[in-house]
Scaffold this motif. Structure first.
Motif, PDB file in Angstrom:
ATOM      1  N   ASN A 176       0.868  -1.184   0.000  1.00 39.23           N
ATOM      2  CA  ASN A 176       0.000   0.000   0.000  1.00 39.23           C
ATOM      3  C   ASN A 176       0.900   1.228   0.000  1.00 39.23           C
ATOM      4  O   ASN A 176       1.723   1.359   0.898  1.00 39.23           O
ATOM      5  CB  ASN A 176      -0.870   0.087   1.259  1.00 39.23           C
ATOM      6  CG  ASN A 176      -1.698  -1.150   1.496  1.00 39.23           C
ATOM      7  OD1 ASN A 176      -1.254  -2.069   2.165  1.00 39.23           O
ATOM      8  ND2 ASN A 176      -2.879  -1.194   0.954  1.00 39.23           N
ATOM      9  N   VAL A 177       0.693   2.104  -0.959  1.00 40.87           N
ATOM     10  CA  VAL A 177       1.473   3.352  -1.003  1.00 40.87           C
ATOM     11  C   VAL A 177       0.525   4.459  -1.442  1.00 40.87           C
ATOM     12  O   VAL A 177      -0.058   4.390  -2.536  1.00 40.87           O
ATOM     13  CB  VAL A 177       2.635   3.279  -2.028  1.00 40.87           C
ATOM     14  CG1 VAL A 177       3.385   4.610  -2.074  1.00 40.87           C
ATOM     15  CG2 VAL A 177       3.590   2.139  -1.708  1.00 40.87           C
ATOM     16  N   ALA A 178       0.335   5.465  -0.614  1.00 42.42           N
ATOM     17  CA  ALA A 178      -0.476   6.607  -1.042  1.00 42.42           C
ATOM     18  C   ALA A 178      -0.091   7.855  -0.253  1.00 42.42           C
ATOM     19  O   ALA A 178       0.245   7.777   0.929  1.00 42.42           O
ATOM     20  CB  ALA A 178      -1.970   6.328  -0.858  1.00 42.42           C
ATOM     21  N   VAL A 179      -0.152   8.979  -0.957  1.00 41.99           N
ATOM     22  CA  VAL A 179       0.068  10.289  -0.335  1.00 41.99           C
ATOM     23  C   VAL A 179      -1.163  11.137  -0.655  1.00 41.99           C
ATOM     24  O   VAL A 179      -1.628  11.168  -1.812  1.00 41.99           O
ATOM     25  CB  VAL A 179       1.359  10.954  -0.884  1.00 41.99           C
ATOM     26  CG1 VAL A 179       1.489  12.390  -0.392  1.00 41.99           C
ATOM     27  CG2 VAL A 179       2.584  10.137  -0.477  1.00 41.99           C
ATOM     28  N   ASP A 180      -1.704  11.794   0.359  1.00 43.03           N
ATOM     29  CA  ASP A 180      -2.864  12.660   0.175  1.00 43.03           C
ATOM     30  C   ASP A 180      -2.539  13.743  -0.869  1.00 43.03           C
ATOM     31  O   ASP A 180      -1.433  14.281  -0.881  1.00 43.03           O
ATOM     32  CB  ASP A 180      -3.219  13.304   1.517  1.00 43.03           C
ATOM     33  CG  ASP A 180      -4.453  14.167   1.417  1.00 43.03           C
ATOM     34  OD1 ASP A 180      -5.454  13.715   0.846  1.00 43.03           O
ATOM     35  OD2 ASP A 180      -4.399  15.309   1.894  1.00 43.03           O
TER      36      ASP A 180
ATOM     37  N   GLY B 135       0.112   2.349 -16.239  1.00 45.96           N
ATOM     38  CA  GLY B 135      -0.083   3.754 -16.607  1.00 45.96           C
ATOM     39  C   GLY B 135       0.130   4.734 -15.463  1.00 45.96           C
ATOM     40  O   GLY B 135      -0.104   5.938 -15.629  1.00 45.96           O
ATOM     41  N   ASN B 136       0.577   4.250 -14.320  1.00 46.74           N
ATOM     42  CA  ASN B 136       0.722   5.128 -13.141  1.00 46.74           C
ATOM     43  C   ASN B 136       2.112   5.786 -13.156  1.00 46.74           C
ATOM     44  O   ASN B 136       3.025   5.396 -12.421  1.00 46.74           O
ATOM     45  CB  ASN B 136       0.496   4.325 -11.856  1.00 46.74           C
ATOM     46  CG  ASN B 136       0.370   5.215 -10.633  1.00 46.74           C
ATOM     47  OD1 ASN B 136       0.724   6.396 -10.672  1.00 46.74           O
ATOM     48  ND2 ASN B 136      -0.120   4.649  -9.546  1.00 46.74           N
ATOM     49  N   VAL B 137       2.231   6.799 -14.015  1.00 45.02           N
ATOM     50  CA  VAL B 137       3.539   7.434 -14.236  1.00 45.02           C
ATOM     51  C   VAL B 137       4.125   8.029 -12.953  1.00 45.02           C
ATOM     52  O   VAL B 137       5.311   7.815 -12.658  1.00 45.02           O
ATOM     53  CB  VAL B 137       3.424   8.496 -15.363  1.00 45.02           C
ATOM     54  CG1 VAL B 137       4.701   9.305 -15.501  1.00 45.02           C
ATOM     55  CG2 VAL B 137       3.084   7.806 -16.679  1.00 45.02           C
TER      56      VAL B 137
HETATM   57  C1  LIG Z   1       2.721   8.041  -6.283  1.00 47.26           C
HETATM   58  C2  LIG Z   1       2.622   8.940  -5.043  1.00 47.26           C
HETATM   59  C3  LIG Z   1       2.645   8.039  -3.803  1.00 47.26           C
HETATM   60  C4  LIG Z   1       3.842   9.890  -5.021  1.00 47.26           C
HETATM   61  O1  LIG Z   1       3.863  10.582  -3.783  1.00 47.26           O
HETATM   62  P1  LIG Z   1       4.608  12.013  -3.619  1.00 47.26           P
HETATM   63  O2  LIG Z   1       4.731  12.270  -2.166  1.00 47.26           O
HETATM   64  O3  LIG Z   1       3.933  13.022  -4.453  1.00 47.26           O
HETATM   65  O4  LIG Z   1       6.044  11.687  -4.248  1.00 47.26           O
HETATM   66  P2  LIG Z   1       7.399  12.497  -3.961  1.00 47.26           P
HETATM   67  O5  LIG Z   1       7.108  13.947  -3.794  1.00 47.26           O
HETATM   68  O6  LIG Z   1       8.172  11.797  -2.901  1.00 47.26           O
HETATM   69  O7  LIG Z   1       8.129  12.299  -5.374  1.00 47.26           O
HETATM   70  C5  LIG Z   1       9.325  11.556  -5.507  1.00 47.26           C
HETATM   71  C6  LIG Z   1       9.636  11.417  -6.993  1.00 47.26           C
HETATM   72  O8  LIG Z   1       8.603  10.669  -7.628  1.00 47.26           O
HETATM   73  C7  LIG Z   1       8.390  11.175  -8.954  1.00 47.26           C
HETATM   74  N1  LIG Z   1       7.036  11.739  -9.062  1.00 47.26           N
HETATM   75  C8  LIG Z   1       6.150  11.965  -8.066  1.00 47.26           C
HETATM   76  N2  LIG Z   1       5.000  12.474  -8.563  1.00 47.26           N
HETATM   77  C9  LIG Z   1       5.178  12.586  -9.912  1.00 47.26           C
HETATM   78  C10 LIG Z   1       4.348  13.019 -10.970  1.00 47.26           C
HETATM   79  N3  LIG Z   1       3.100  13.481 -10.752  1.00 47.26           N
HETATM   80  N4  LIG Z   1       4.838  12.976 -12.223  1.00 47.26           N
HETATM   81  C11 LIG Z   1       6.085  12.515 -12.472  1.00 47.26           C
HETATM   82  N5  LIG Z   1       6.932  12.079 -11.497  1.00 47.26           N
HETATM   83  C12 LIG Z   1       6.473  12.107 -10.230  1.00 47.26           C
HETATM   84  C13 LIG Z   1       9.450  12.227  -9.172  1.00 47.26           C
HETATM   85  O9  LIG Z   1      10.603  11.573  -9.677  1.00 47.26           O
HETATM   86  C14 LIG Z   1       9.679  12.719  -7.763  1.00 47.26           C
HETATM   87  O10 LIG Z   1      10.912  13.324  -7.573  1.00 47.26           O
HETATM   88  P3  LIG Z   1      11.060  14.923  -7.808  1.00 47.26           P
HETATM   89  O11 LIG Z   1       9.893  15.597  -7.117  1.00 47.26           O
HETATM   90  O12 LIG Z   1      12.389  15.220  -7.194  1.00 47.26           O
HETATM   91  O13 LIG Z   1      10.994  15.088  -9.303  1.00 47.26           O
HETATM   92  C15 LIG Z   1       1.333   9.812  -5.074  1.00 47.26           C
HETATM   93  O14 LIG Z   1       1.260  10.472  -6.324  1.00 47.26           O
HETATM   94  C16 LIG Z   1       0.050   9.043  -4.842  1.00 47.26           C
HETATM   95  O15 LIG Z   1      -0.350   8.795  -3.702  1.00 47.26           O
HETATM   96  N6  LIG Z   1      -0.650   8.632  -5.927  1.00 47.26           N
HETATM   97  C17 LIG Z   1      -1.948   7.975  -5.812  1.00 47.26           C
HETATM   98  C18 LIG Z   1      -1.835   6.602  -5.193  1.00 47.26           C
HETATM   99  C19 LIG Z   1      -0.884   5.724  -5.970  1.00 47.26           C
HETATM  100  O16 LIG Z   1      -0.866   5.707  -7.192  1.00 47.26           O
HETATM  101  N7  LIG Z   1      -0.103   4.932  -5.222  1.00 47.26           N
HETATM  102  C20 LIG Z   1       0.861   4.009  -5.789  1.00 47.26           C
HETATM  103  C21 LIG Z   1       0.234   2.700  -6.034  1.00 47.26           C
HETATM  104  S1  LIG Z   1       1.421   1.491  -6.652  1.00 47.26           S
END
Ligand SMILES: CC(C)(COP(=O)(O)OP(=O)(O)OC[C@H]1O[C@@H](n2cnc3c(N)ncnc32)[C@H](O)[C@@H]1OP(=O)(O)O)[C@@H](O)C(=O)NCCC(=O)NCCS
Length: 141
Positions: A63-67, A102-104
């Motif tokens: 599980n990985v998610a950030v608000d 597709g989860n870039v």
């Molecule tokens: C994926 C997720 C956990 C990233 O959390 P976050 O706290 O925003 O990530 P961080 O700020 O630590 O980002 C770290 C790196 O990830 C990449 N990244 C994060 N968000 C990005 C985006 N929208 N587009 C491209 N790269 C991204 C970048 O490389 C970033 O480094 P940088 O900011 O120095 O460029 C968040 O977008 C999320 O919760 N998404 C919805 C739930 C989800 O998809 N969970 C994963 C399921 S497998």
């Protein structure tokens, strides 16, 4: 992560996933001896969470998610680094996870942490149907 965190964790989970884990799923997972879960806090609020299942020297991140309000501030990277630091203390030196093809944002996050794409599970996800990329990160002991 503790039981008192679960209202907020489940709220974030429901906002982010089409097939969210229930409160009971998190509670049952927390009770297992081989799971490890962390929450990230910002300004006294839960901003994100992640967890893993440990099987000897390997662990599966589940599980990985950030608000939404706290994204692109390094929360995701820091909480995963902390999860893997704690996991290594408990003996897990290889981490795997599945992510929607597709989860870039998530794929970039995992690549920034040293994960490599090493396989595909066809049509693994539902709502909508999508392939899973299987990623791994190994440390030499
Ligand atoms: C994926 C997720 C956990 C990233 O959390 P976050 O706290 O925003 O990530 P961080 O700020 O630590 O980002 C770290 C790196 O990830 C990449 N990244 C994060 N968000 C990005 C985006 N929208 N587009 C491209 N790269 C991204 C970048 O490389 C970033 O480094 P940088 O900011 O120095 O460029 C968040 O977008 C999320 O919760 N998404 C919805 C739930 C989800 O998809 N969970 C994963 C399921 S497998």
């Amino acid at each position: 992560m503790e039981e008192r965190d679960l209202d907020r964790v489940v709220q974030i989970e429901e906002e982010n996933f089409s097939v969210p884990w229930s409160r009971k799923s998190f509670l049952d997972s927390l009770a297992l001896s081989h799971t490890l879960y962390v929450v990230a806090e910002q300004q006294g609020q839960i901003a994100g969470y992640c967890g893993c299942y440990q099987i000897l020297e390997e662990a599966e991140i589940v599980n990985v998610a950030v608000d939404k309000a706290f994204r692109r501030r390094g929360v995701g990277r820091q909480m995963l680094e902390e999860l893997m630091r704690l996991g290594k203390e408990r003996g897990s030196f290889a981490y795997t996870l599945e992510v929607r093809a597709g989860n870039v944002p998530a794929i970039h996050l995992y690549e920034s942490l040293g994960f490599k794409s090493l396989g595909i599970r066809k049509n693994f996800y539902e709502k909508p149907t999508e392939d899973a990329i299987i990623m791994w990160r190994h440390w030499s002991v």
